[in-house]
Design a protein around this motif. Structure first.
Motif, mmCIF file in Angstrom:
data_model
loop_
_atom_site.group_PDB
_atom_site.id
_atom_site.type_symbol
_atom_site.label_atom_id
_atom_site.label_comp_id
_atom_site.label_asym_id
_atom_site.label_seq_id
_atom_site.Cartn_x
_atom_site.Cartn_y
_atom_site.Cartn_z
ATOM 1 N N UNK A 379 -33.762 -11.506 -32.002
ATOM 2 C CA UNK A 379 -34.607 -10.518 -31.323
ATOM 3 C C UNK A 379 -35.724 -11.200 -30.528
ATOM 4 N N UNK A 380 -36.344 -12.222 -31.133
ATOM 5 C CA UNK A 380 -37.424 -12.946 -30.443
ATOM 6 C C UNK A 380 -36.866 -13.681 -29.227
ATOM 7 N N UNK A 381 -35.695 -14.308 -29.380
ATOM 8 C CA UNK A 381 -35.083 -15.017 -28.255
ATOM 9 C C UNK A 381 -34.809 -14.077 -27.088
ATOM 10 N N UNK A 382 -34.271 -12.899 -27.412
ATOM 11 C CA UNK A 382 -33.988 -11.920 -26.351
ATOM 12 C C UNK A 382 -35.271 -11.454 -25.680
ATOM 13 N N UNK A 383 -36.331 -11.281 -26.456
ATOM 14 C CA UNK A 383 -37.613 -10.852 -25.879
ATOM 15 C C UNK A 383 -38.174 -11.922 -24.954
ATOM 16 N N UNK A 384 -38.071 -13.187 -25.383
ATOM 17 C CA UNK A 384 -38.565 -14.280 -24.533
ATOM 18 C C UNK A 384 -37.764 -14.356 -23.241
ATOM 19 N N UNK A 385 -36.444 -14.216 -23.363
ATOM 20 C CA UNK A 385 -35.595 -14.263 -22.176
ATOM 21 C C UNK A 385 -35.941 -13.136 -21.215
ATOM 22 N N UNK A 387 -38.859 -11.650 -20.947
ATOM 23 C CA UNK A 387 -40.160 -11.960 -20.352
ATOM 24 C C UNK A 387 -40.022 -12.988 -19.231
ATOM 25 N N UNK A 388 -39.178 -13.978 -19.451
ATOM 26 C CA UNK A 388 -38.991 -15.001 -18.423
ATOM 27 C C UNK A 388 -38.366 -14.400 -17.168
ATOM 28 N N UNK A 389 -37.382 -13.527 -17.366
ATOM 29 C CA UNK A 389 -36.752 -12.871 -16.217
ATOM 30 C C UNK A 389 -37.749 -11.996 -15.473
ATOM 31 N N UNK A 390 -38.532 -11.248 -16.237
ATOM 32 C CA UNK A 390 -39.547 -10.393 -15.624
ATOM 33 C C UNK A 390 -40.593 -11.222 -14.904
ATOM 34 N N UNK A 391 -40.941 -12.367 -15.482
ATOM 35 C CA UNK A 391 -41.917 -13.252 -14.851
ATOM 36 C C UNK A 391 -41.435 -13.712 -13.487
ATOM 37 N N UNK A 392 -40.178 -14.129 -13.411
ATOM 38 C CA UNK A 392 -39.641 -14.593 -12.135
ATOM 39 C C UNK A 392 -39.643 -13.463 -11.107
ATOM 40 N N UNK A 393 -39.276 -12.282 -11.553
ATOM 41 C CA UNK A 393 -39.239 -11.136 -10.628
ATOM 42 C C UNK A 393 -40.642 -10.793 -10.138
ATOM 43 N N UNK A 432 -47.181 -14.399 -13.854
ATOM 44 C CA UNK A 432 -47.952 -13.188 -14.099
ATOM 45 C C UNK A 432 -47.816 -12.671 -15.515
ATOM 46 N N UNK A 433 -46.861 -13.174 -16.313
ATOM 47 C CA UNK A 433 -46.662 -12.606 -17.640
ATOM 48 C C UNK A 433 -47.422 -13.350 -18.713
ATOM 49 N N UNK A 434 -48.028 -14.503 -18.388
ATOM 50 C CA UNK A 434 -48.702 -15.255 -19.432
ATOM 51 C C UNK A 434 -49.800 -14.437 -20.094
ATOM 52 N N UNK A 435 -50.494 -13.631 -19.298
ATOM 53 C CA UNK A 435 -51.575 -12.827 -19.854
ATOM 54 C C UNK A 435 -51.056 -11.603 -20.581
ATOM 55 N N UNK A 436 -49.731 -11.382 -20.582
ATOM 56 C CA UNK A 436 -49.182 -10.280 -21.344
ATOM 57 C C UNK A 436 -48.891 -10.697 -22.779
ATOM 58 N N UNK A 437 -49.026 -11.975 -23.062
ATOM 59 C CA UNK A 437 -48.779 -12.445 -24.413
ATOM 60 C C UNK A 437 -49.971 -12.108 -25.292
ATOM 61 N N UNK A 438 -49.716 -11.947 -26.559
ATOM 62 C CA UNK A 438 -50.786 -11.574 -27.483
ATOM 63 C C UNK A 438 -51.562 -12.814 -27.877
ATOM 64 N N UNK A 439 -52.691 -13.038 -27.209
ATOM 65 C CA UNK A 439 -53.488 -14.234 -27.441
ATOM 66 C C UNK A 439 -54.681 -13.870 -28.321
ATOM 67 N N UNK A 440 -55.149 -14.793 -29.177
ATOM 68 C CA UNK A 440 -56.309 -14.487 -30.029
ATOM 69 C C UNK A 440 -57.565 -14.350 -29.199
#
Length: 965
Positions: A379-385, A387-393, A432-440
């Motif tokens: 599930x995590x792998x699919x989510x990362x993939x 996000x990467x696809x969305x990032x490129x788009x 553009x997706x780096x800031x969508x990650x849950x950062x402390x």
């Protein structure tokens, strides 16, 4: 009828190949009115056409047949005919007439609804959506129609099939509103509340100039679903409690939605009190209102969910609790009812608990998920993939928008912006997706100082943000623009309050400040003996042995000290490592902030990094010799923002010196950037408070009090000239100031060597052989000479990336403007198109402009229809039109050349003068190269005019000719 039969013959004869179908399209367009006139008699002719072969012709006949009123008796037969057509038609043909196809499908939907059989329309409408779509990312007008049928037929799972697709292309805003609204309702029907919130949120926050009923109804459902799913109203499904709309919602929505949904806001307030009796009383009193909105079912679910929400609150307080205590606290009738609620919540995964049947005790547990099962990892792998696809788009869309002249024009009017590609060593896309990650969230108190920004500041919400994700959304409002280079100046300080006390600590550039190697002897002073030169300081602090040495060249101004540069200290071959600077000697945001999380937050705007770097170095300079960076700052002071020709950036020139660039578009760019620097200065205090933890170690006042504008401006220019853009590193390290890097390294356009990040260091591998003593050069990126002058103070005569821009625009007063706009967009152009003209490729550039300009001269509607139906940028070309287009181009190039005060020959003569002022020399170099490009364009245009077969033809009149500037 004979004409109809003749049309049938043409349809059958012109439906075999793609070119025939295009010809048929023109025939059908011309016959469209006559078909509608015969609409009541066309139905029998449909049997003579095969929808799988003659799809385009069948579509025109079918659309005409259904244009009039349809009786209830014939509705069923029409539904069957249309359904069969949708199933068997060829997608490539019906896409030639999308409006016709959409019209037929909407009438199909109306007929199945009139028959009260929406289920009959679900499958055909889904097929229609797929055939009309150019890709799964395309939202068509039929998407909302399909979702409406799914809703009415209660085929929620079928509707979900298209809601999982990411949408990036939208035909009409209303389609998006309805798609998200109906989609949200389908997700509610399937209890997919999280997805429903996302879709309804899109409706509420979508751009709108006036409030619309769809957004109002969506917001009502959004409030109810938020309460059911989260127990509170959320502006975003993953944010913390807030009754406010997010900042990126339109102003119209923020002003009006709450007042139009007062009953629902009061319901939410009653819900948040946690008192079930009060909530039920309020619902009973407003039952009619909720019923008229068709939201009564959701309201009842809200009432039911309050029991679950109250139980969830108990898990935050107690580890063990009896069923009787739960029933009493949550206001349930009995322990048995409490047990049923707890069991259901355990089954739904809403809480983790066990029930002891012997004593009726409930033990609340932690989440048992350890995140190491195969299913979770997958599930995590699919989510990362994803996000990467969305990032490129998103990156591709961002780059496309950033190049749109309409956007750039509007952005330029509202606020000065700089493109970091203007002074980038190597272009690199932002993620553009780096800031969508849950950062402390950083623990530092950003209100270290007692001073706080006023509530009116557009940054004030930054300090009040309750969560990291909301901060991310708001950061798009910050507008932190460019803060390039730092030549920390040694001019007189207009504000002696801060600099007069310890003048010795300000690293002022004087003849005794620096130890120089290169002339064969050392120049030093007691004052700086403890520091030595830059390279000695670097060796002392970890620089490994390298193959370069610092040398000097004289400055054109005797008042200024000689300029240092990096040269080979031994013979080098291509591929040799010249030096490797450890990361401990590289200034990056990560080092400045000491917190990668904060650094990434500040990099949403691509110039805010430079603002922080400039502020940091200015504060460090105030530390004087106490600063670790003193030798590096002293070297930057010595350079004074001067480039490899010992000339400062024109951002620091006087008005008289800027007059050397009269006629050049670069002059306007310089003025605009200078205005932007002033705006940046006015924003400095906000940047400082945004990253209060950055500078808390400096016991000084806020930036604009500590640093006068002139000092900041020189710092800006200096950082601009020496910042390096590193590749394949985290955001917090991508912009770096590297000692031994620029401006000590000379830039060259035809060089391929570049500073690269390697393990723990930044290294330079040379791309060519060097003799001992020769200056080392690096690549400056694909920048034209105008950018090289602005950013680095030099011009490269051999620059393969040098270019001018010719901006062409369709005339908006042209009655056929919309049709022409469609044609240019189909061919990859815009209604306002910038044509780059590269040095040495002027003929190609002129040839690229001609189809665009010819289109602007088309005035005959029939010719325009022919262009619309053609594939490619093909326009009917006549002798008079071609002459008019070429004459306009030639006049344009002549006007631009006439805007310069000197001729090309006069420039050549000026450059032969060895005593020419260096600033005037570099400016003359630039305008000379610009004139060469314009002369080559003019010559290419004249050559095309000479090739015309008939020179006696007068240019065609063009009341709506395209505009050139």
């Amino acid at each position: 009828m004979n004409s109809v039969e003749g049309l049938l013959t043409q349809i059958r004869g012109l439906s075999s190949t793609a070119s025939d179908v295009l010809s048929l399209q023109n025939v059908l367009k011309q016959a469209d009115e006559s078909l509608h006139a015969e609409s009541t008699r066309l139905l029998p002719f449909l049997d003579q056409l095969d929808p799988s072969k003659h799809s385009l012709g069948y579509l025109y006949f079918l659309e005409a047949c259904t244009a009039g009123p349809v009786t209830t008796e014939s509705a069923s037969s029409f539904v069957l005919i249309i359904a069969r057509f949708i199933s068997s038609c060829v997608a490539e043909q019906i896409r030639l007439a999308p409006d016709k196809f959409i019209s037929v499908c909407k009438r199909f939907k109306d007929q199945v609804l009139s028959l009260e059989e929406p289920l009959r329309g679900v499958a055909p409408m889904l097929t229609a959506v797929r055939k009309l779509q150019s890709s799964t990312e395309h939202l068509t007008t039929l998407h909302p129609e399909f979702l409406l049928l799914c809703l009415l037929a209660k085929c929620y799972k079928t509707g979900l099939s298209i809601l999982e697709e990411d949408i990036f292309e939208v035909d009409q805003p209303r389609d998006l509103y309805l798609y998200c609204y109906y989609g949200g309702m389908i997700c509610i029907g399937q209890k997919c509340f999280r997805k429903a919130l996302e879709l309804l949120h899109n409706v509420v926050t979508a751009p709108m100039s006036t409030i619309n009923a769809i957004a109002v109804e969506a917001y009502k459902k959004y409030i109810l679903v938020s309460l059911i799913h989260h127990g509170q109203i959320l502006p975003f499904p993953w944010l913390q409690l807030s009754t406010s709309l997010p900042k990126y919602a339109s102003g119209v929505a923020q002003r009006n939605l709450k007042s139009l949904c007062l009953s629902y806001m009061e319901l939410a307030n009653s819900y948040n009190n946690g008192k079930i009796a009060d909530l039920e009383t309020y619902v009973q009193a407003n039952m009619e209102k909720f019923g008229s909105d068709n939201n009564l079912g959701l309201v009842k679910q809200v009432v039911s969910s309050i029991y679950k929400r109250n139980i969830q609150r108990l898990t935050q307080t107690y580890l063990t609790l009896s069923l009787q205590d739960i029933a009493n606290t949550v206001q349930l009738n009995s322990p048995k009812e409490a047990e049923m609620h707890v069991l259901q919540m355990i089954q739904d995964g809403e809480i983790y608990a066990t029930i002891n049947q012997k004593d009726g005790m409930v033990r609340f547990l932690e989440d048992p998920e350890l995140y190491k099962t195969c299913e979770m990892i997958e599930h995590i792998d699919l989510s990362i993939l994803r996000l990467m696809t969305l990032s490129k788009k998103l990156t591709a869309m961002d780059e496309l928008i950033s190049c749109d002249p309409l956007y750039l024009g509007k952005a330029g009017r509202e606020r000065q912006r700089f493109d970091f590609d203007d002074f980038d060593s190597v272009p690199q896309s932002r993620d553009p997706t780096l800031l969508l990650l849950s950062l402390p969230f950083p623990k530092n108190n950003i209100f270290k100082k007692s001073y706080k920004p006023q509530p009116s500041s557009r940054f004030s919400s930054f300090f009040q943000a309750a969560s990291l994700m909301e901060l991310t959304c708001l950061h798009n409002k910050f507008n932190l623009s460019a803060l390039p280079h730092l030549s920390l100046p040694s001019s007189k300080n207009p504000n002696p309050r801060f600099f007069s006390r310890k003048r010795n600590n300000l690293c002022l550039a004087s003849t005794s400040d620096t130890l120089v190697t290169g002339s064969g002897k050392e120049v030093s002073s007691k004052k700086d003996a403890e520091f030595g030169d830059l390279k000695s300081w670097m060796h002392k602090n970890g620089l490994p042995p390298c193959k370069v040495v610092l040398k000097e060249r004289p400055s054109y101004d005797e008042k200024h000290r000689p300029i240092h540069y990096v040269a080979a200290c031994e013979d080098l071959r291509a591929g040799d490592e010249a030096f490797s600077v450890p990361n401990s000697l590289v200034v990056t945001l990560e080092r400045v902030l000491g917190n990668e999380t904060v650094a990434e937050l500040l990099t949403t705007n691509k110039l805010s990094e430079l603002a922080c770097l400039a502020l940091y170095l200015m504060y460090e300079k105030k530390q004087g010799k106490k600063s670790f960076w003193y030798p590096y700052i002293r070297e930057l002071d010595r350079q004074r923002g001067r480039g490899q020709l010992a000339v400062e950036s024109p951002l620091l020139w006087s008005d008289d010196e800027l007059a050397y660039l009269t006629g050049s578009p670069t002059k306007a760019e310089i003025v605009e950037r200078a205005e932007g620097i002033k705006r940046e200065y006015n924003e400095l205090d906000t940047v400082w408070f945004m990253a209060g933890s950055l500078f808390q170690q400096y016991p000084y006042d806020i930036p604009t009090e500590a640093f006068p504008f002139e000092i900041f401006k020189q710092a800006f220019v200096a950082v601009q000239s020496c910042v390096v853009h590193l590749q394949k590193v985290p955001l917090a390290r991508r912009f770096a100031l590297v000692p031994l890097g620029p401006p000590l390294l000379a830039y060259r356009s035809n060089c391929k060597a570049m500073l690269s990040a390697v393990a723990g260091a930044v290294e330079l591998v040379v791309d060519r052989p060097y003799k001992a003593g020769e200056p080392i050069v690096v690549w400056c990126g694909p920048q034209p000479n105008s950018k090289l002058l602005i950013n680095y103070g030099f011009v490269d005569d051999d620059n393969p990336y040098d270019r001018l821009v010719v901006e062409a625009a369709l005339n908006t007063e042209d009655p056929q403007y919309q049709d022409k706009r469609l044609v240019v967009q189909r061919n990859g152009k815009l209604s306002v198109q910038a044509f780059p003209v590269y040095a040495g490729k002027e003929k190609e550039a002129v040839s690229d402009m001609l189809p665009y300009l010819r289109l602007g001269y088309v005035s005959d509607p029939s010719e325009m229809q022919s262009v619309l139906s053609s594939q490619g940028p093909v326009c009917p070309v006549s002798s008079c039109m071609e002459r008019a287009v070429l004459d306009q181009l030639a006049d344009y190039f002549k006007r631009r050349l006439a805007g310069y005060p000197t001729t090309l020959n006069e420039d050549e003569s000026l450059l032969l003068d060895p005593n020419l002022n260096p600033k005037k020399r570099v400016a003359t170099q630039l305008v000379r190269l610009e004139k060469k490009i314009l002369h080559a364009c003019l010559q290419a245009t004249v050559d095309l005019i000479d090739q015309l077969p008939d020179h006696t033809v007068s240019p065609c009149p063009a009341p709506y000719a395209p505009l050139l500037k």
